[in-house]
Enzyme design. Structure first.
Site, PDB file in Angstrom:
ATOM      1  N   THR A 108      28.075  60.731  11.744  1.00  0.00           N
ATOM      2  CA  THR A 108      26.975  60.260  10.886  1.00  0.00           C
ATOM      3  C   THR A 108      27.458  59.899   9.489  1.00  0.00           C
ATOM      4  OG1 THR A 108      25.377  61.594  12.072  1.00  0.00           O
ATOM      5  CG2 THR A 108      24.769  60.983   9.844  1.00  0.00           C
ATOM      6  N   ASP A 139      31.057  58.222  17.517  1.00  0.00           N
ATOM      7  CA  ASP A 139      30.105  59.326  17.414  1.00  0.00           C
ATOM      8  C   ASP A 139      30.823  60.506  18.066  1.00  0.00           C
ATOM      9  OD1 ASP A 139      26.646  59.662  17.678  1.00  0.00           O
ATOM     10  OD2 ASP A 139      28.013  61.184  18.448  1.00  0.00           O
ATOM     11  N   SER A 140      30.801  61.672  17.437  1.00  0.00           N
ATOM     12  CA  SER A 140      31.647  62.758  17.943  1.00  0.00           C
ATOM     13  C   SER A 140      31.212  63.269  19.309  1.00  0.00           C
ATOM     14  CB  SER A 140      31.727  63.909  16.941  1.00  0.00           C
ATOM     15  OG  SER A 140      30.574  64.706  16.989  1.00  0.00           O
ATOM     16  N   SER A 141      30.037  62.852  19.774  1.00  0.00           N
ATOM     17  CA  SER A 141      29.653  63.216  21.146  1.00  0.00           C
ATOM     18  C   SER A 141      30.560  62.520  22.156  1.00  0.00           C
ATOM     19  CB  SER A 141      28.195  62.848  21.411  1.00  0.00           C
ATOM     20  OG  SER A 141      27.379  63.604  20.549  1.00  0.00           O
ATOM     21  N   THR A 168      29.095  65.886  13.370  1.00  0.00           N
ATOM     22  CA  THR A 168      28.817  67.327  13.416  1.00  0.00           C
ATOM     23  C   THR A 168      28.663  67.858  14.848  1.00  0.00           C
ATOM     24  OG1 THR A 168      26.426  66.946  13.220  1.00  0.00           O
ATOM     25  CG2 THR A 168      27.651  67.355  11.182  1.00  0.00           C
ATOM     26  N   ASP A 169      28.283  66.973  15.780  1.00  0.00           N
ATOM     27  CA  ASP A 169      27.950  67.454  17.134  1.00  0.00           C
ATOM     28  C   ASP A 169      29.073  68.257  17.779  1.00  0.00           C
ATOM     29  OD1 ASP A 169      25.480  66.307  16.938  1.00  0.00           O
ATOM     30  OD2 ASP A 169      25.914  64.580  18.221  1.00  0.00           O
ATOM     31  N   THR A 173      29.937  85.900  25.605  1.00  0.00           N
ATOM     32  CA  THR A 173      28.497  86.174  25.598  1.00  0.00           C
ATOM     33  C   THR A 173      27.677  84.958  25.148  1.00  0.00           C
ATOM     34  OG1 THR A 173      26.721  87.480  24.590  1.00  0.00           O
ATOM     35  CG2 THR A 173      28.742  87.276  23.300  1.00  0.00           C
ATOM     36  N   GLN A 174      26.459  84.855  25.695  1.00  0.00           N
ATOM     37  CA  GLN A 174      25.537  83.792  25.271  1.00  0.00           C
ATOM     38  C   GLN A 174      24.958  84.093  23.888  1.00  0.00           C
ATOM     39  OE1 GLN A 174      22.484  83.227  28.265  1.00  0.00           O
ATOM     40  NE2 GLN A 174      23.998  82.984  29.884  1.00  0.00           N
TER      41      GLN A 174
HETATM   42  N1  ASP Z   1      25.982  62.303  16.650  1.00  0.00           N
HETATM   43  C1  ASP Z   1      26.631  62.484  15.377  1.00  0.00           C
HETATM   44  C2  ASP Z   1      28.083  62.852  15.645  1.00  0.00           C
HETATM   45  O1  ASP Z   1      28.366  63.973  15.968  1.00  0.00           O
HETATM   46  C3  ASP Z   1      25.952  63.536  14.588  1.00  0.00           C
HETATM   47  C4  ASP Z   1      26.562  63.836  13.238  1.00  0.00           C
HETATM   48  O2  ASP Z   1      27.571  63.342  12.825  1.00  0.00           O
HETATM   49  O3  ASP Z   1      25.944  64.627  12.504  1.00  0.00           O
HETATM   50  O4  ASP Z   1      28.951  62.016  15.546  1.00  0.00           O
END
Ligand code: ASP
Length: 332
Positions: A13, A57-59, A89-90, A267-268
């Site tokens: 992001t 996108d880090s996903s 952040t993902d 652990t969860q």
């Molecule tokens: N989908 C974004 C990513 O992880 C979310 C973010 O950066 O906050 O690349």
């Protein structure tokens, strides 16, 4: 000598703009991103930048991107005092955990940061995160892989993303924060270690792994299928490390361990740890070859497994290393 910092842009992001055609956020370039922060020119630091071939996108991150990032650090290691990785952040907690294992004998700061709102947007949290990360990377106070986000510096392999909405998106539930930022950067936890050996970069992680999260009603056949498909599995169990005391599950886990599968019990729960033998329901994991994950995060457990499976070690050695605290990834 002016401190030298390398910014490594991977996407996320922080560097995204809205694509008019698709009306979705897509990554843009590091130069465009940096042009929005004139403050950077006021520092007496040398700030260079580079980026992975195709910012994402880090996903979308995978082991090849981790190889690319660690390769950049290896190539540029001697030239810079520290590294700041701009990352979505993902999956930031996974990347931070993976890099902590990949960068053996790390003697310099590697700070991952990102933002909840893109850098060009009015109420962005990106500028603060980036500017402070650069200061931390120049500080000589840290030589670990860390996440800096919303006024806090976390030990990377103890961190998880806990919030999709707040600027305060991360926590390290079982480890104190390394620094808190107000008017000053207050380093709270002296985690600086003397490193005398040369950096060793392990670029190729194994993806022969899986995570299974237990839930009431989970079918034993599904657990069996996953265990048969891969070499190493992290099982997210209930509470202090419990599971249904179904004979079939106990037999399956014992059989899989005999067939040289590597299993870690985590652990969860966000806080606390796996304690073997506390409840009768910890029995399915009582086989001594199943690793007790203690308070390791799932992110650190799976990346540690990916790292160890890539080293051509014997199964016994992998289990030994999993029980060992390699990079401060769990509380002893
Ligand atoms: N989908 C974004 C990513 O992880 C979310 C973010 O950066 O906050 O690349």
């Amino acid at each position: 000598m002016k401190p030298k910092i390398l910014l490594i842009y991977t996407g996320g992001t922080i560097g995204m703009i809205r694509d008019k055609e698709s009306d979705t956020l897509v990554p843009f370039t590091i130069s465009a991103l940096l042009s929005t922060i004139p403050e950077l020119k006021t520092y007496d630091y040398i700030i260079d930048h580079t980026s992975i071939l195709k910012p994402i996108d880090s996903s979308n991150i995978d082991v090849s991107n981790w190889a690319e990032i660690s390769n950049i650090i290896e190539q540029q290691y001697k030239k810079y005092n520290g590294f700041v990785i701009l990352h979505g952040t993902d999956t930031m907690a996974y990347t931070a955990s993976a890099l902590s294992f990949m960068l053996e004998n790390l003697a310099k700061p590697v700070i991952l940061t990102g933002s909840q709102i893109p850098i060009g947007a009015r109420r962005t949290d990106a500028k603060d995160n980036l500017i402070t990360s650069i200061e931390i990377a120049c500080s000589n106070k840290i030589n670990d892989v860390c996440i800096y986000f919303e006024n806090k510096l976390y030990k990377g392999n103890r961190t998880i993303k806990t919030n999709t909405e707040d600027f305060d998106a991360f926590e390290s539930p079982n480890y104190p924060i390394l620094a808190e930022v107000g008017r000053n950067i207050n380093y709270r936890n002296n985690s600086f270690k003397k490193i005398k050996k040369d950096l060793i970069v392990h670029k190729k992680l194994s993806d022969n792994v899986a995570i299974i999260k237990l839930f009431p009603g989970i079918k034993i056949q599904i657990i069996e299928k996953i265990l048969k498909t891969v070499k190493g599995v992290v099982i997210e169990s209930y509470g202090a490390g419990n599971a249904p005391t179904d004979r079939k599950l106990i037999n399956l886990l014992n059989k899989m361990v005999e067939q040289n599968k590597i299993i870690i019990n985590v652990t969860q729960c966000m806080y606390g740890k796996v304690i073997s033998g506390e409840y009768a329901t910890s029995k399915p994991f009582s086989n001594k070859d199943i690793i007790i994950g203690k308070d390791i995060t799932t992110e650190a457990a799976i990346t540690k497994l990916m790292f160890l499976l890539s080293l051509n070690l014997s199964d016994e050695e992998i289990k030994k290393q999993l029980r060992k605290n390699l990079r401060g990834e769990f509380t002893d």
